[in-house]
Every structure is written in structure tokens, then in C-alpha cells.
Design a protein around this motif. Sequence first.
Motif, PDB file in Angstrom:
ATOM      1  N   GLY A 144       0.818  -1.210   0.000  1.00  0.00           N
ATOM      2  CA  GLY A 144       0.000   0.000   0.000  1.00  0.00           C
ATOM      3  C   GLY A 144       0.851   1.260   0.000  1.00  0.00           C
ATOM      4  O   GLY A 144       0.555   2.222  -0.712  1.00  0.00           O
ATOM      5  N   TYR A 145       1.921   1.248   0.782  1.00  0.00           N
ATOM      6  CA  TYR A 145       2.820   2.411   0.825  1.00  0.00           C
ATOM      7  C   TYR A 145       3.469   2.632  -0.537  1.00  0.00           C
ATOM      8  O   TYR A 145       3.568   3.771  -1.015  1.00  0.00           O
ATOM      9  CB  TYR A 145       3.894   2.201   1.888  1.00  0.00           C
ATOM     10  N   ASN A 146       3.922   1.557  -1.169  1.00  0.00           N
ATOM     11  CA  ASN A 146       4.614   1.684  -2.451  1.00  0.00           C
ATOM     12  C   ASN A 146       3.674   2.175  -3.558  1.00  0.00           C
ATOM     13  O   ASN A 146       4.095   2.965  -4.412  1.00  0.00           O
ATOM     14  CB  ASN A 146       5.251   0.349  -2.849  1.00  0.00           C
ATOM     15  N   ILE A 147       2.426   1.746  -3.541  1.00  0.00           N
ATOM     16  CA  ILE A 147       1.480   2.261  -4.540  1.00  0.00           C
ATOM     17  C   ILE A 147       1.137   3.712  -4.217  1.00  0.00           C
ATOM     18  O   ILE A 147       1.136   4.580  -5.099  1.00  0.00           O
ATOM     19  CB  ILE A 147       0.203   1.395  -4.570  1.00  0.00           C
ATOM     20  N   ILE A 180      -5.915   4.205  -3.703  1.00  0.00           N
ATOM     21  CA  ILE A 180      -4.835   3.232  -3.860  1.00  0.00           C
ATOM     22  C   ILE A 180      -5.390   1.920  -4.419  1.00  0.00           C
ATOM     23  O   ILE A 180      -4.813   1.325  -5.338  1.00  0.00           O
ATOM     24  CB  ILE A 180      -4.124   3.007  -2.512  1.00  0.00           C
ATOM     25  N   GLU A 181      -6.523   1.499  -3.890  1.00  0.00           N
ATOM     26  CA  GLU A 181      -7.112   0.250  -4.366  1.00  0.00           C
ATOM     27  C   GLU A 181      -7.611   0.381  -5.804  1.00  0.00           C
ATOM     28  O   GLU A 181      -7.512  -0.574  -6.590  1.00  0.00           O
ATOM     29  CB  GLU A 181      -8.259  -0.166  -3.440  1.00  0.00           C
ATOM     30  N   ARG A 232       1.317   9.276  -5.190  1.00  0.00           N
ATOM     31  CA  ARG A 232       0.714  10.545  -4.775  1.00  0.00           C
ATOM     32  C   ARG A 232       0.513  10.488  -3.256  1.00  0.00           C
ATOM     33  O   ARG A 232      -0.534  10.051  -2.782  1.00  0.00           O
ATOM     34  CB  ARG A 232      -0.605  10.788  -5.488  1.00  0.00           C
ATOM     35  N   PRO A 233       1.524  10.907  -2.492  1.00  0.00           N
ATOM     36  CA  PRO A 233       1.425  10.841  -1.026  1.00  0.00           C
ATOM     37  C   PRO A 233       0.160  11.542  -0.530  1.00  0.00           C
ATOM     38  O   PRO A 233      -0.196  12.614  -1.004  1.00  0.00           O
ATOM     39  CB  PRO A 233       2.688  11.577  -0.552  1.00  0.00           C
ATOM     40  N   GLY A 234      -0.509  10.893   0.429  1.00  0.00           N
ATOM     41  CA  GLY A 234      -1.739  11.461   0.954  1.00  0.00           C
ATOM     42  C   GLY A 234      -2.993  10.890   0.319  1.00  0.00           C
ATOM     43  O   GLY A 234      -4.105  11.262   0.692  1.00  0.00           O
ATOM     44  N   GLY A 291      -1.095  -4.166   3.643  1.00  0.00           N
ATOM     45  CA  GLY A 291      -0.027  -3.978   4.624  1.00  0.00           C
ATOM     46  C   GLY A 291       1.109  -4.964   4.461  1.00  0.00           C
ATOM     47  O   GLY A 291       2.067  -4.945   5.240  1.00  0.00           O
ATOM     48  N   THR A 292       1.048  -5.820   3.443  1.00  0.00           N
ATOM     49  CA  THR A 292       2.100  -6.808   3.196  1.00  0.00           C
ATOM     50  C   THR A 292       3.404  -6.111   2.818  1.00  0.00           C
ATOM     51  O   THR A 292       3.436  -5.274   1.914  1.00  0.00           O
ATOM     52  CB  THR A 292       1.691  -7.767   2.062  1.00  0.00           C
ATOM     53  N   THR A 293       4.490  -6.437   3.509  1.00  0.00           N
ATOM     54  CA  THR A 293       5.781  -5.824   3.196  1.00  0.00           C
ATOM     55  C   THR A 293       6.395  -6.500   1.975  1.00  0.00           C
ATOM     56  O   THR A 293       6.223  -7.711   1.763  1.00  0.00           O
ATOM     57  CB  THR A 293       6.753  -5.923   4.383  1.00  0.00           C
TER      58      THR A 293
END
Length: 627
Positions: A456-459, A471-472, A463-465, A492-494
Motif C-alpha cells: 500500500g505504501y509503495n502504490i 490506492i485500491e 501521490r502521497p496522501g 499492509g504486506t511488506t
Amino acid sequence: MRSARSMDLPPASGGPAEPRTDWLTLQRLAPYLWQYRLRIALALVCLVAAKVSNVSVPLLLKQLVDALDLKPGDPRALMVVPAGLLAAYAGLRLMTTVFTELRELVFAKATHGAARQIALETFRHLHDLSLRFHLERQTGGMTRDIERGTRALQSLVSYSLFTIVPTLVELVLVLALLGGKFDLGFVWITLAALIAYGIFTIGVTEWRTQFRRQMNELDSKAHTRAIDALLNYETVKYFNNEDFEARRYDQGLDAYRRAQIKSQATLSILNTGQQAIIAASLAAMLWRATQGVVDGRMTLGDLVMVNALLLQLYVPLNFLGVLYREVKQSLADLDKMFNLLEREREVADAPGARELQVRGATVRFENVDFGYHPQRRILHGVSFEIPAGKTVAVVGASGSGKSTLARLLYRFYDVDAGAGRITIDGQDLRELTQASLRRTIGIVPQDTVLFNDSIGYNIGYGRPGSSQEEIEAAARAAHIHDFIAAQPQGYGTTVGERGLKLSGGEKQRVAIARTLLKNPPILIFDEATSALDSANERAIQAELASAAQGKTALVIAHRLSTIVDAHAIVVLDAGRVIECGTHAELLALDGRYAHMWRLQQSSLDGSPKEGLDPPGAAQGQPVAAAS
């Protein structure tokens, strides 16, 4: 994006040609501390107060000893000693500690604030440096230099303000007290001892510096090897080279150990010599004080005071060698970090650079000449246009300069003056701010590198925020949502270091989702589907075509079947545009593109594998396969 001729890159410029002197390093540091000048002044006041209290303790101890010189039964013994001198003695001891702690508390914000500012400035500056610098850097050694530089600032301030300066203040007070209360003989003995101590300490420490410097270099080298091996974990496993890497690392550790032993041996020499000088000076001072008591010129309290003063003075001097070495090393470490800060930005915003104003996003390459090395040009007079809202594909053999076009468009490198220009809506990229340019462009690179964080962070990095729903939606468009949802931790998978826990296709789909989330007016697809299977490639090609609808898109193609619908196809060969037109036009031309098309189509029947350069490529002969 694949490294384009990275082996041909000349060394990145920057950093002073010669080592900076310690004084210049201190001048470079001064502005970071100057903003805390009021705190520094207050800390110095606390420092002086602490030292005055500390020097007053032996004076009070003298009064205490002399007060004990009473005849048995004298009633003053009960009245003077307990009620007055003992309370004052304890109070002065307490005030010394109180003022010392106040000094450290007051100055803590200045020390940590300056360290934070320098570390942040270095971090930002490293991101501002060119791609050339980052292709050449050694990550392990560089991060070690930054870590040591940040720690060096705190050590330098701590040693200078909390040890060296207080010792000098105490020295002045002690010399003034000895000279004023007794005679200059005590002053000359003390000064002679201090001069001999200083000369010996500085001389031996300068000699030891070479071993300390060698130790640090070997430490960085071993650390770099370890980091490099861990970053390339899969390559190590592919070639069964765990023992080889362990031996290389052990060689570095063994060299570091030998340097440590040399450093420790020379430290023992330094400490022994220092103690010999201190012992000799203490003996001379106590002999003179004892003689004064015998002659009646001094009291027993004076003898005790002289002994206490000298012990208080020499205790911090015991660490002078360590302090001098640490200060010198801190200055050297700071200098390394300042050298990083002073590396020239190969690509920098021009004075008065303006924001990019997008009016449709037409991209033009106009007679662009470029080379990573002055003697090896990559592009030769390349000219073509990507009309606003259209898709243009670039094909050609490996090394023809395709990925270089994307790097120039992103301003990872700049086109030299007089070597053509690249424009967006008529605006020369060199006259624009890099931030506004890169906000306008999105890229799906061929080699996707992910942060060691969640999917999720990488996707969301596109566009931060962004909200979870956005994202989905991007993940669904990239056909990776179902895969993510099937994981126990979902979004949340790393993904592991550099995304190594994902397959190549999964990483590429994350990169596509990230770019779709950014949703810029200009898109670059650098082999965007090269790691995907045929079924997923067709599905995602439709999504990419939809995402590129109404946007300006540059597609660097590997499989020609993926770019048949492009509005124009540019064929590069050895950095030159040799053909340009639509798929149908180029087939009708029956030139290089038509030959590549037939070659790739024949691979479907078991002929040469799709994407491989035909015979002759390795010898530099003209080739007809897409890279």
C-alpha cells in the motif's frame, strides 16, 4: 530503467580539490551554531559559574584544614567547623554539579538542533545530486560518512564546550590563584608541565592519526562490502558465493582488527608518557609546597589546597590526548560530510527558473546531441515530436539511446548548450524548475525498485496522501488488487528490500499502479510490461492504453506488437533517427522496422527468440532487433 552506458560515465564533479583545514571546517560549521548564540552565551555563563565553584572548593578545603589547627578543647572547633565550613563545602560541591548540568541542558537544543539541520540538509542535497553521482556512489561507505559526520558534530561541541573550554577556564583561575596567593614558582612549574604535556600529546596524537584514519577507511570498506553483498543477496545465491563474500568481508574485518591493534598500542604509549609528565609536575609542586610549610611560609591548609587544585586540573588533562584525537577525528568526519554537501549539482535549476505551464503537453526533441562522456556520444541530432494527447513509441537495438531519451526528459541529465533542446509546450526544460517538471511526468520503469515497506505504501508513493480507496482503484487498474487482497496482511504486506519478496511481474504491476495513481499529463512507459506473461500483458496493455488516453505518452518498446496502435513510431539506430511513421507506414517502407517486425513474428514459429539482438550485434554491426 536500465542503466545506459553507466560504465562510460566520467567521474562526477564536486568537492574541494584539496583537504580543508581544521579552521575552515570550523568556519563551515559556525553558521549552524550561530543561530543558537543566545543559548551558547548562557551555557558559557553556566560554565564559568561551575568552574568558579569548582576552584572555590580547594580554597574552602584550605580554610577547613586550617580551622582544625586548634588546641584540644577549644570551643571554636564545634562552632566554626560544623556550622560554617562544612555546609559551605557541601554547597559549593552541589553548585558545581548544578551549573554543569544547567550548561548541558541549555546547550542540548543547540547541539542536537545543529546536527539535525546538517543531516537533513545533507539528505536533501544527496537527492538533488545527479543520477551520475548515484550510479557511482558506494552506499555503505557514504551512509557511514553521514552517520559519522552527524555524530562528529555532537562530539566536537561536547568535547570543546564541555571539556576543553572548561579546562582552559579552570587553568586560568588556578594559575591566577597560585600566582596571587603564593609565588610565581608554582605558576612556572605548572606552565612548564602543561607545555610539555601539550607538546607530547599533540605530537604523539598527530603520529597516531594515520592509524586512526586507516582504521576508519578499513571500517568503511568492510561495511561497504557487507552492504553490497546483502543488497545483492539473490546474485550471491545464484552463483553459490556465500563463502566468497564471507571471505571478502572477513578480509576487511581482519585488516580493521590489525589497524585497531596498532591504534591501541600507540594509545598506550601516549597514556604512559602523559602520566609520567603529570607525576613529575605533581612531585615538583608538592615538594615546593612542603618546603613552604617547613619554612613557615605556608600552612597545612595551603599544602592541601595546592594538591587539590592540581588534582582537579590534571584529571581533565588526562584525557587531553583522547580529546585532541577525537576533536581532530570529528573535524575530519565533518569535513567528509561537508564535502558531500558541496558536491556540485550537475543538474541544477537555472537562476530565475520558472514553473512548467502545461497547455496540452506537446513534447519536442530538437536536434538533441548527448553523451554521458564527452568522447562518447549517445544521441546524434535526434528530432521528433510527441503531440499533445498522443502516443509515440521508440524502438531500436540495445544501446541505441532509447532509455537516454527518458532520462533527458526527466532531467536526470541536461542537454549541453548548443546541443539542441527538449521542450514541453515550447518551454525549454533547462529553464524550468525540476520539481514542476517531474510533477508533470510519470514513469513505469523497466527495472522496478520498491521501498522496503508495505504494498500500500509503495502504490501510494505515486501521490502521497492518497486515500485507501484511491490506492485500491489504482491497484485494480494495474490488475494486482486480487493478488494483494489474497495476502494475509492485504495492502499492509511488506515487499522486502528493493521489493525482492515480489516477483518481477508483481513489482511491475505495483509500478504501473503507482504511476496510474499519480495521474500526470505526460507518461513514460519503459518496457512497462516486459516482466508480465502474455495474458496479463494484454489485460494491462488495455489499461495502459486507457490511462494514456488524452495524455502525452512516450513508449520505449521491446515487443513491437505492443506499440502497433501508437500514433507514431520512431526507430533509433546508434543514436540517430533512421525511420519514423505509423506501424502501417513503416511496414510499407520495408526498412529497419519492417525487418524487426518480421524477425519478432518469426519467433512465434520457433525462430530466434523474441527480443534478442540478431547475429552481429555483439560485433557492433547494424542490427535489426528491438532492445
